[in-house]
Scaffold this motif. Structure first.
Motif, PDB file in Angstrom:
ATOM      1  N   GLN A   3       0.846  -1.193   0.000  1.00  0.00           N
ATOM      2  CA  GLN A   3       0.000   0.000   0.000  1.00  0.00           C
ATOM      3  C   GLN A   3       0.885   1.248   0.000  1.00  0.00           C
ATOM      4  OE1 GLN A   3      -3.276  -0.618   0.056  1.00  0.00           O
ATOM      5  NE2 GLN A   3      -4.062   1.459   0.013  1.00  0.00           N
ATOM      6  N   PRO A   4       0.745   2.138  -0.979  1.00  0.00           N
ATOM      7  CA  PRO A   4       1.574   3.353  -0.983  1.00  0.00           C
ATOM      8  C   PRO A   4       1.151   4.287   0.139  1.00  0.00           C
ATOM      9  CG  PRO A   4      -0.060   3.463  -2.737  1.00  0.00           C
ATOM     10  CD  PRO A   4      -0.151   2.078  -2.145  1.00  0.00           C
ATOM     11  N   SER A   5       2.081   5.089   0.609  1.00  0.00           N
ATOM     12  CA  SER A   5       1.777   6.052   1.662  1.00  0.00           C
ATOM     13  C   SER A   5       1.439   7.399   1.041  1.00  0.00           C
ATOM     14  CB  SER A   5       2.962   6.195   2.621  1.00  0.00           C
ATOM     15  OG  SER A   5       4.048   6.824   1.957  1.00  0.00           O
ATOM     16  N   LEU A   6       0.796   8.260   1.841  1.00  0.00           N
ATOM     17  CA  LEU A   6       0.458   9.593   1.353  1.00  0.00           C
ATOM     18  C   LEU A   6       1.712  10.411   1.080  1.00  0.00           C
ATOM     19  CD1 LEU A   6      -2.599  10.544   3.619  1.00  0.00           C
ATOM     20  CD2 LEU A   6      -2.612   9.890   1.202  1.00  0.00           C
ATOM     21  N   SER A   7       2.754  10.234   1.905  1.00  0.00           N
ATOM     22  CA  SER A   7       3.996  10.986   1.689  1.00  0.00           C
ATOM     23  C   SER A   7       4.644  10.584   0.375  1.00  0.00           C
ATOM     24  CB  SER A   7       4.959  10.771   2.858  1.00  0.00           C
ATOM     25  OG  SER A   7       5.302   9.398   2.976  1.00  0.00           O
ATOM     26  N   GLN A   8       4.564   9.302   0.013  1.00  0.00           N
ATOM     27  CA  GLN A   8       5.102   8.856  -1.267  1.00  0.00           C
ATOM     28  C   GLN A   8       4.317   9.451  -2.433  1.00  0.00           C
ATOM     29  OE1 GLN A   8       4.849   4.614  -0.890  1.00  0.00           O
ATOM     30  NE2 GLN A   8       6.580   4.479   0.545  1.00  0.00           N
ATOM     31  N   LEU A   9       2.996   9.477  -2.299  1.00  0.00           N
ATOM     32  CA  LEU A   9       2.160  10.054  -3.347  1.00  0.00           C
ATOM     33  C   LEU A   9       2.417  11.554  -3.499  1.00  0.00           C
ATOM     34  CD1 LEU A   9      -1.258   8.270  -2.682  1.00  0.00           C
ATOM     35  CD2 LEU A   9       0.356   7.828  -4.545  1.00  0.00           C
ATOM     36  N   ARG A  10       2.604  12.253  -2.378  1.00  0.00           N
ATOM     37  CA  ARG A  10       2.908  13.691  -2.454  1.00  0.00           C
ATOM     38  C   ARG A  10       4.233  13.936  -3.148  1.00  0.00           C
ATOM     39  NH1 ARG A  10       0.962  13.557   3.055  1.00  0.00           N
ATOM     40  NH2 ARG A  10      -1.143  14.418   3.159  1.00  0.00           N
ATOM     41  N   ALA A  11       5.233  13.102  -2.835  1.00  0.00           N
ATOM     42  CA  ALA A  11       6.549  13.258  -3.461  1.00  0.00           C
ATOM     43  C   ALA A  11       6.449  13.056  -4.970  1.00  0.00           C
ATOM     44  CB  ALA A  11       7.537  12.275  -2.849  1.00  0.00           C
ATOM     45  N   LEU A  35      13.230  13.043  -1.006  1.00  0.00           N
ATOM     46  CA  LEU A  35      12.234  13.043  -2.080  1.00  0.00           C
ATOM     47  C   LEU A  35      12.476  11.887  -3.044  1.00  0.00           C
ATOM     48  CD1 LEU A  35       9.894  14.665  -3.533  1.00  0.00           C
ATOM     49  CD2 LEU A  35      11.719  15.688  -4.887  1.00  0.00           C
ATOM     50  N   SER A  36      13.736  11.726  -3.462  1.00  0.00           N
ATOM     51  CA  SER A  36      14.076  10.646  -4.398  1.00  0.00           C
ATOM     52  C   SER A  36      13.774   9.286  -3.777  1.00  0.00           C
ATOM     53  CB  SER A  36      15.549  10.742  -4.779  1.00  0.00           C
ATOM     54  OG  SER A  36      15.910   9.711  -5.668  1.00  0.00           O
ATOM     55  N   GLY A  37      14.066   9.166  -2.476  1.00  0.00           N
ATOM     56  CA  GLY A  37      13.796   7.898  -1.796  1.00  0.00           C
ATOM     57  C   GLY A  37      12.311   7.596  -1.726  1.00  0.00           C
ATOM     58  N   ALA A  38      11.483   8.620  -1.512  1.00  0.00           N
ATOM     59  CA  ALA A  38      10.038   8.421  -1.431  1.00  0.00           C
ATOM     60  C   ALA A  38       9.476   7.974  -2.776  1.00  0.00           C
ATOM     61  CB  ALA A  38       9.348   9.707  -0.971  1.00  0.00           C
ATOM     62  N   VAL A  39       9.981   8.579  -3.872  1.00  0.00           N
ATOM     63  CA  VAL A  39       9.499   8.184  -5.198  1.00  0.00           C
ATOM     64  C   VAL A  39       9.943   6.758  -5.514  1.00  0.00           C
ATOM     65  CG1 VAL A  39       9.629   8.677  -7.662  1.00  0.00           C
ATOM     66  CG2 VAL A  39       9.437  10.554  -6.024  1.00  0.00           C
ATOM     67  N   SER A  40      11.167   6.431  -5.175  1.00  0.00           N
ATOM     68  CA  SER A  40      11.656   5.066  -5.411  1.00  0.00           C
ATOM     69  C   SER A  40      10.833   4.058  -4.619  1.00  0.00           C
ATOM     70  CB  SER A  40      13.140   4.967  -5.030  1.00  0.00           C
ATOM     71  OG  SER A  40      13.936   5.805  -5.858  1.00  0.00           O
ATOM     72  N   ALA A  41      10.489   4.389  -3.376  1.00  0.00           N
ATOM     73  CA  ALA A  41       9.679   3.488  -2.552  1.00  0.00           C
ATOM     74  C   ALA A  41       8.290   3.307  -3.161  1.00  0.00           C
ATOM     75  CB  ALA A  41       9.573   4.034  -1.136  1.00  0.00           C
ATOM     76  N   LEU A  42       7.744   4.377  -3.762  1.00  0.00           N
ATOM     77  CA  LEU A  42       6.437   4.270  -4.413  1.00  0.00           C
ATOM     78  C   LEU A  42       6.515   3.362  -5.636  1.00  0.00           C
ATOM     79  CD1 LEU A  42       3.465   5.180  -4.632  1.00  0.00           C
ATOM     80  CD2 LEU A  42       4.258   7.136  -5.971  1.00  0.00           C
ATOM     81  N   GLU A  43       7.577   3.509  -6.419  1.00  0.00           N
ATOM     82  CA  GLU A  43       7.749   2.645  -7.592  1.00  0.00           C
ATOM     83  C   GLU A  43       7.838   1.182  -7.162  1.00  0.00           C
ATOM     84  OE1 GLU A  43      10.060   5.305 -10.910  1.00  0.00           O
ATOM     85  OE2 GLU A  43      11.250   4.648  -9.161  1.00  0.00           O
ATOM     86  N   GLU A  44       8.558   0.942  -6.064  1.00  0.00           N
ATOM     87  CA  GLU A  44       8.675  -0.435  -5.569  1.00  0.00           C
ATOM     88  C   GLU A  44       7.331  -0.956  -5.076  1.00  0.00           C
ATOM     89  OE1 GLU A  44      11.083  -2.975  -2.135  1.00  0.00           O
ATOM     90  OE2 GLU A  44      11.614  -0.885  -2.526  1.00  0.00           O
ATOM     91  N   ALA A  45       6.570  -0.084  -4.375  1.00  0.00           N
ATOM     92  CA  ALA A  45       5.277  -0.514  -3.849  1.00  0.00           C
ATOM     93  C   ALA A  45       4.295  -0.836  -4.965  1.00  0.00           C
ATOM     94  CB  ALA A  45       4.696   0.576  -2.935  1.00  0.00           C
ATOM     95  N   LEU A  46       4.324  -0.030  -6.054  1.00  0.00           N
ATOM     96  CA  LEU A  46       3.373  -0.228  -7.149  1.00  0.00           C
ATOM     97  C   LEU A  46       3.873  -1.234  -8.183  1.00  0.00           C
ATOM     98  CD1 LEU A  46       2.254   3.485  -7.788  1.00  0.00           C
ATOM     99  CD2 LEU A  46       1.075   1.721  -6.458  1.00  0.00           C
ATOM    100  N   GLY A  47       5.183  -1.468  -8.174  1.00  0.00           N
ATOM    101  CA  GLY A  47       5.746  -2.416  -9.136  1.00  0.00           C
ATOM    102  C   GLY A  47       5.873  -1.874 -10.533  1.00  0.00           C
ATOM    103  N   VAL A  48       5.922  -0.544 -10.681  1.00  0.00           N
ATOM    104  CA  VAL A  48       6.066   0.069 -12.001  1.00  0.00           C
ATOM    105  C   VAL A  48       7.090   1.197 -11.922  1.00  0.00           C
ATOM    106  CG1 VAL A  48       3.721  -0.467 -12.789  1.00  0.00           C
ATOM    107  CG2 VAL A  48       4.153   1.664 -11.563  1.00  0.00           C
ATOM    108  N   GLN A  49       7.728   1.506 -13.053  1.00  0.00           N
ATOM    109  CA  GLN A  49       8.640   2.640 -13.119  1.00  0.00           C
ATOM    110  C   GLN A  49       7.841   3.878 -13.478  1.00  0.00           C
ATOM    111  OE1 GLN A  49      12.010   2.185 -15.756  1.00  0.00           O
ATOM    112  NE2 GLN A  49      12.566   4.361 -15.621  1.00  0.00           N
ATOM    113  N   LEU A  50       7.948   4.909 -12.644  1.00  0.00           N
ATOM    114  CA  LEU A  50       7.156   6.117 -12.819  1.00  0.00           C
ATOM    115  C   LEU A  50       7.937   7.224 -13.528  1.00  0.00           C
ATOM    116  CD1 LEU A  50       5.567   6.237  -9.251  1.00  0.00           C
ATOM    117  CD2 LEU A  50       4.487   5.419 -11.362  1.00  0.00           C
ATOM    118  N   LEU A  51       9.261   7.228 -13.365  1.00  0.00           N
ATOM    119  CA  LEU A  51      10.085   8.319 -13.897  1.00  0.00           C
ATOM    120  C   LEU A  51      11.215   7.767 -14.755  1.00  0.00           C
ATOM    121  CD1 LEU A  51      10.529  10.434 -10.629  1.00  0.00           C
ATOM    122  CD2 LEU A  51       8.784  10.738 -12.402  1.00  0.00           C
TER     123      LEU A  51
END
Length: 314
Positions: A3-11, A35-51
């Protein structure tokens, strides 16, 4: 999938907006590594590359473009949730569902509505006129928030906030020998042709209690043909008998017919108490107590004795 966190989504939303880590970090008030760490954690949580990261700029991947809009919608919804919660904390805002008995509504609602309109303009007051048993069922079920009715109720889990006491007066045709007096003894009720409301009205029960206290026998005739006070008063005007009215109703009801007059009982006159009633421990208890206090002040202009504000049994 985590489950992604709100802080990851904001980043991620900030990077998607600015397409620059430094600017996005500054907008959120955080460091670029965080910031970079939060985006990387979101990509890992969702299983997709976002950037797509290069040495010169940041681009959204095809998946990132699709999910950026979704992330923004989620954050907007969370913001609306927080705004709603903040509004709910503010007193006298939102909906207040008020239940009122029929023998109170026509005479007190003008005062209640005027107070709410001038002092609590953000309050959405919704009024429901019902008999006492239905009001109490609605309060217990959560359909109603607050009641305006005659007490005591003697119902567990219900707290009463007394507003005022008012006397009953005798209403009769102009030629009746008891009208115009200010010293009527209660025992005059023993033999009168008394007109009362239909079964289910608390005012009927109160009037019968007064009659029993006056010594009226159980077998004494009581003509019951009226569903409301207006009809009851018209029957009196037609010469079918006499009735008892709470003093707040007298001006409205007797002004419609010039053949009616009143008589007052000797002190202590029979009376009833009107109160607000709420669920004991209600989340808005403090708000309801403030409203009761404001109503006591507003009702000082009525022909009543304002209560001291002590809570009734709950």
């Amino acid at each position: 999938m985590k489950q992604p966190s709100l802080s990851q989504l904001r980043a991620f939303a900030a990077v998607a907006e600015h397409l620059h880590f430094r600017d996005a970090a500054a907008a959120l008030g955080m460091s670029q590594p965080a910031l970079s760490g939060a985006v990387s954690a979101l990509e890992e949580a969702l299983g997709v590359q976002l950037l797509e990261r290069t040495t010169r700029k940041v681009l959204l991947s095809p998946a990132g473009e699709r999910l950026a809009a979704r992330a923004g919608a989620v954050l907007d919804a969370v913001g609306e949730l927080m705004d709603e919660a903040e509004a709910a904390q503010a007193p006298f805002t939102g909906v207040l569902r008020l239940g009122v008995i029929p023998t109170v509504a026509p005479y007190l609602l003008p005062t209640v509505l005027r107070l709410v309109r001038t002092r609590y303009p953000e309050l959405d007051l919704q009024v429901h006129e019902e008999q006492t048993s239905s009001l109490l069922e609605g309060l217990a079920a959560g359909r109603l928030d607050l009641l305006l009715l005659a007490v005591p109720l003697g119902v567990p889990g219900v707290t009463e906030l007394p507003l005022f006491d008012e006397d009953f007066v005798l209403v009769a045709p102009r030629e009746h020998p008891l009208v115009g007096r200010a010293d009527l003894p209660r025992d005059v009720l023993r033999e009168l042709d008394l007109l009362l409301l239909d079964e289910g009205h608390c005012l009927r029960d109160q009037a019968l209690d007064i009659c029993r206290e006056a010594g009226r026998t159980e077998g004494a005739a009581v003509t019951t043909t009226a569903a409301g006070l207006s009809t009851l008063v018209q029957l009196v005007a037609g010469g079918l008998g006499v009735t008892l009215l709470p003093r707040t109703a007298v001006k409205v009801e007797t002004a419609r017919n010039s053949v009616l007059l009143t008589g007052d009982f000797a002190a202590p006159a029979p009376s009833r108490r009107i109160a607000l009633a709420m669920r004991t421990g209600a989340a808005r208890q403090s708000e309801f107590e403030q409203l009761a206090d404001a109503l006591r002040g507003a009702m000082g202009r009525l022909p009543v004795r304002v209560a001291d504000g002590e809570h009734g049994p709950g």
